[in-house]
Design an enzyme around this catalytic site. Structure first.
Site, short mmCIF file in Angstrom:
data_model
loop_
_atom_site.label_atom_id
_atom_site.label_comp_id
_atom_site.label_asym_id
_atom_site.label_seq_id
_atom_site.Cartn_x
_atom_site.Cartn_y
_atom_site.Cartn_z
N LYS A 38 -3.03 8.27 3.24
CA LYS A 38 -4.22 8.05 4.09
C LYS A 38 -3.97 8.55 5.52
O LYS A 38 -4.89 9.08 6.16
CB LYS A 38 -4.64 6.58 4.09
CG LYS A 38 -5.24 6.08 2.78
CD LYS A 38 -6.44 6.89 2.30
CE LYS A 38 -7.18 6.18 1.17
NZ LYS A 38 -8.18 7.09 0.52
N TYR A 93 0.86 -1.21 0.00
CA TYR A 93 0.00 0.00 0.00
C TYR A 93 0.89 1.25 0.00
O TYR A 93 0.53 2.29 -0.53
CB TYR A 93 -0.97 -0.02 1.19
CG TYR A 93 -2.16 0.89 1.02
CD1 TYR A 93 -3.05 0.73 -0.05
CD2 TYR A 93 -2.40 1.93 1.92
CE1 TYR A 93 -4.13 1.57 -0.20
CE2 TYR A 93 -3.50 2.77 1.77
CZ TYR A 93 -4.35 2.58 0.71
OH TYR A 93 -5.43 3.43 0.56
P1 NAD Z 1 -12.43 4.30 -7.87
O1 NAD Z 1 -11.32 4.18 -8.83
O2 NAD Z 1 -13.77 3.92 -8.33
O3 NAD Z 1 -12.47 5.76 -7.26
C1 NAD Z 1 -11.34 6.59 -7.19
C2 NAD Z 1 -11.75 7.90 -7.81
O4 NAD Z 1 -10.70 8.88 -7.69
C3 NAD Z 1 -12.07 7.79 -9.30
O5 NAD Z 1 -13.37 8.25 -9.55
C4 NAD Z 1 -11.06 8.71 -9.96
O6 NAD Z 1 -11.56 9.38 -11.10
C5 NAD Z 1 -10.80 9.69 -8.83
N1 NAD Z 1 -9.58 10.47 -9.04
C6 NAD Z 1 -8.29 10.02 -9.19
N2 NAD Z 1 -7.47 11.06 -9.43
C7 NAD Z 1 -8.24 12.18 -9.44
C8 NAD Z 1 -7.97 13.57 -9.63
N3 NAD Z 1 -6.73 14.03 -9.89
N4 NAD Z 1 -9.00 14.46 -9.57
C9 NAD Z 1 -10.26 14.02 -9.32
N5 NAD Z 1 -10.58 12.73 -9.13
C10 NAD Z 1 -9.57 11.82 -9.18
O7 NAD Z 1 -12.00 3.38 -6.61
P2 NAD Z 1 -12.68 3.23 -5.16
O8 NAD Z 1 -12.13 1.95 -4.64
O9 NAD Z 1 -14.13 3.46 -5.25
O10 NAD Z 1 -11.97 4.41 -4.32
C11 NAD Z 1 -12.70 5.46 -3.71
C12 NAD Z 1 -12.08 5.80 -2.36
O11 NAD Z 1 -12.23 4.71 -1.47
C13 NAD Z 1 -10.58 6.11 -2.40
O12 NAD Z 1 -10.30 7.16 -1.48
C14 NAD Z 1 -9.97 4.82 -1.90
O13 NAD Z 1 -8.71 5.03 -1.32
C15 NAD Z 1 -10.99 4.45 -0.85
N6 NAD Z 1 -10.95 3.06 -0.39
C16 NAD Z 1 -11.08 2.04 -1.27
C17 NAD Z 1 -11.05 0.72 -0.81
C18 NAD Z 1 -11.15 -0.45 -1.73
O14 NAD Z 1 -10.78 -1.55 -1.35
N7 NAD Z 1 -11.64 -0.29 -2.95
C19 NAD Z 1 -10.91 0.47 0.58
C20 NAD Z 1 -10.81 1.57 1.44
C21 NAD Z 1 -10.84 2.85 0.95
O1 0WE Z 2 -7.09 3.07 -1.60
C1 0WE Z 2 -7.06 2.04 -2.23
C2 0WE Z 2 -6.58 2.02 -3.67
C3 0WE Z 2 -6.56 3.38 -4.29
C4 0WE Z 2 -5.76 3.43 -5.57
C5 0WE Z 2 -5.87 2.46 -6.55
C6 0WE Z 2 -5.10 2.58 -7.70
C7 0WE Z 2 -5.10 1.51 -8.78
C8 0WE Z 2 -4.77 2.09 -10.14
C9 0WE Z 2 -4.91 4.49 -5.76
N1 0WE Z 2 -4.16 4.62 -6.90
C10 0WE Z 2 -4.26 3.69 -7.85
N2 0WE Z 2 -3.50 3.86 -8.99
C11 0WE Z 2 -3.65 3.10 -10.09
O2 0WE Z 2 -2.92 3.25 -11.09
N3 0WE Z 2 -7.44 0.87 -1.60
C12 0WE Z 2 -7.71 0.89 -0.18
C13 0WE Z 2 -7.50 -0.45 -2.27
C14 0WE Z 2 -6.17 -1.11 -2.09
O3 0WE Z 2 -5.13 -0.80 -2.90
C15 0WE Z 2 -4.04 -1.54 -2.46
C16 0WE Z 2 -4.41 -2.31 -1.36
C17 0WE Z 2 -5.78 -2.03 -1.12
C18 0WE Z 2 -6.65 -2.60 -0.03
C19 0WE Z 2 -2.74 -1.56 -2.95
C20 0WE Z 2 -1.80 -2.39 -2.35
C21 0WE Z 2 -2.16 -3.16 -1.25
C22 0WE Z 2 -3.45 -3.13 -0.73
#
Ligand code: NAD
Ligand code: 0WE
Length: 257
Positions: free
Chosen positions: A164, A157
């Protein structure tokens, strides 16, 4: 569903596609009566976001790259104008370069370190500043999305964990600053959810398996679970809750083995 959000108006940042956590939250809030404006980043996803937003009768879909202060102020102003005010903001945005979500954190170069912190942490500050005058009129509320990797090391991560940690501390200081104006700021810490972005990460299935085996509830988290918790924090039911992190992770963060 009963209209907890009847007459409430909000801005949602971070919908990319139907699997986005932001979209699950928006659908839940729409079901409960909310009206919402949406931002998107990049022409590639514009059509997708428009189609989703239209399905909940959104009056405004506008571009916002959160790295641009001017985009943030304009998007918030346009949303407040289109909706006639603002009761809540959903911040669900994060980005790190793909090469920084593998290998060693120590190898993160300066430009990509600041990119991750800019998009994933500072953006909450910029959006909160722009939204403050509108939210102050409504006892409004902000929710952001975080992950356990901000407080513990989670392999790979890496720089997103540092982002975060910064996001979570920023959330608390924003809660302090905005609290005197009646505005609440909170975070949901979600366990791994199979969004499109998450699926592109090597080792994601392994992380899901670990949650299914070791979390107290031994079951996966879906975006709807994150949406329910987010809706609670944004609702008047949470009127005396601010500066806090609500874990939606099947209890995983409480386990020491
Ligand atoms: P997602 O890719 O659907 O959402 C990420 C969003 O960030 C996208 O809509 C993307 O367009 C936007 N983004 C990236 N760069 C940007 C920029 N420069 N300006 C404006 N928007 C931008 O993925 P998600 O999993 O729905 O992630 C949403 C949030 O949830 C994130 O903060 C992620 O860290 C958090 N999160 C995700 C998980 C998981 O397992 N998927 C777990 C915990 C927290
Ligand atoms: O916040 C996240 C992921 C957010 C994210 C995802 C991507 C994939 C594509 C941010 N940047 C990018 N850039 C890309 O090019 N999570 C909480 C999901 C997540 O991501 C991981 C995790 C978990 C959980 C990455 C490594 C290890 C665990």
């Amino acid at each position: 569903m009963a209209g907890r959000f009847e007459g409430k108006r909000g801005l949602v940042l971070g919908v990319a596609n139907k699997r986005s956590i932001a979209w699950a939250i928006a659908k839940r809030l729409a079901d409960e009566g909310a009206a919402m404006a949406f931002t998107f980043q990049g022409e590639r996803i514009e059509a997708n976001v428009r189609e989703l937003a239209d399905s909940v009768s959104s009056p405004l879909i506008t571009s916002c790259d959160v790295r641009e202060e001017a985009d943030c102020t304009r998007a918030v102003a346009e949303a407040a104008a289109a909706l006639g005010g603002l009761d809540f903001v959903v911040h669900s945005v994060a980005f790190a370069a793909a090469e920084d979500l593998e290998g060693r954190f120590i190898d993160t170069p300066s430009d990509r370190f600041w990119l991750a912190l800019d998009v994933s942490a500072y953006s909450l500050v910029a959006i909160a500043r722009a939204a403050e005058p509108h939210l102050a009129e409504t006892n409004g509320s902000i929710v952001t999305m975080t992950y356990l990797g901000g407080e513990r090391t989670v392999p790979h991560y890496n720089v997103m964990g540092v982002a975060k940690a910064t996001l979570e501390a920023s959330m608390r200081y924003l809660a302090w600053d905005l609290g005197s104006g009646g505005i609440r700021v909170n975070a949901v810490s979600a366990g791994p959810v199979r969004t499109l972005a998450a699926r592109s990460i090597a080792g994601f299935p392994t992380m899901e398996a670990i949650v299914n085996e070791r979390a107290p509830l031994r079951r996966p988290i879906d975006a709807g679970d994150v949406a329910a918790a987010s809706a609670f924090l944004l609702s008047d039911d949470a009127r005396n809750i601010t500066g806090t992190i609500l874990y939606v992770d099947s209890g995983y963060h409480t386990v020491g083995m």
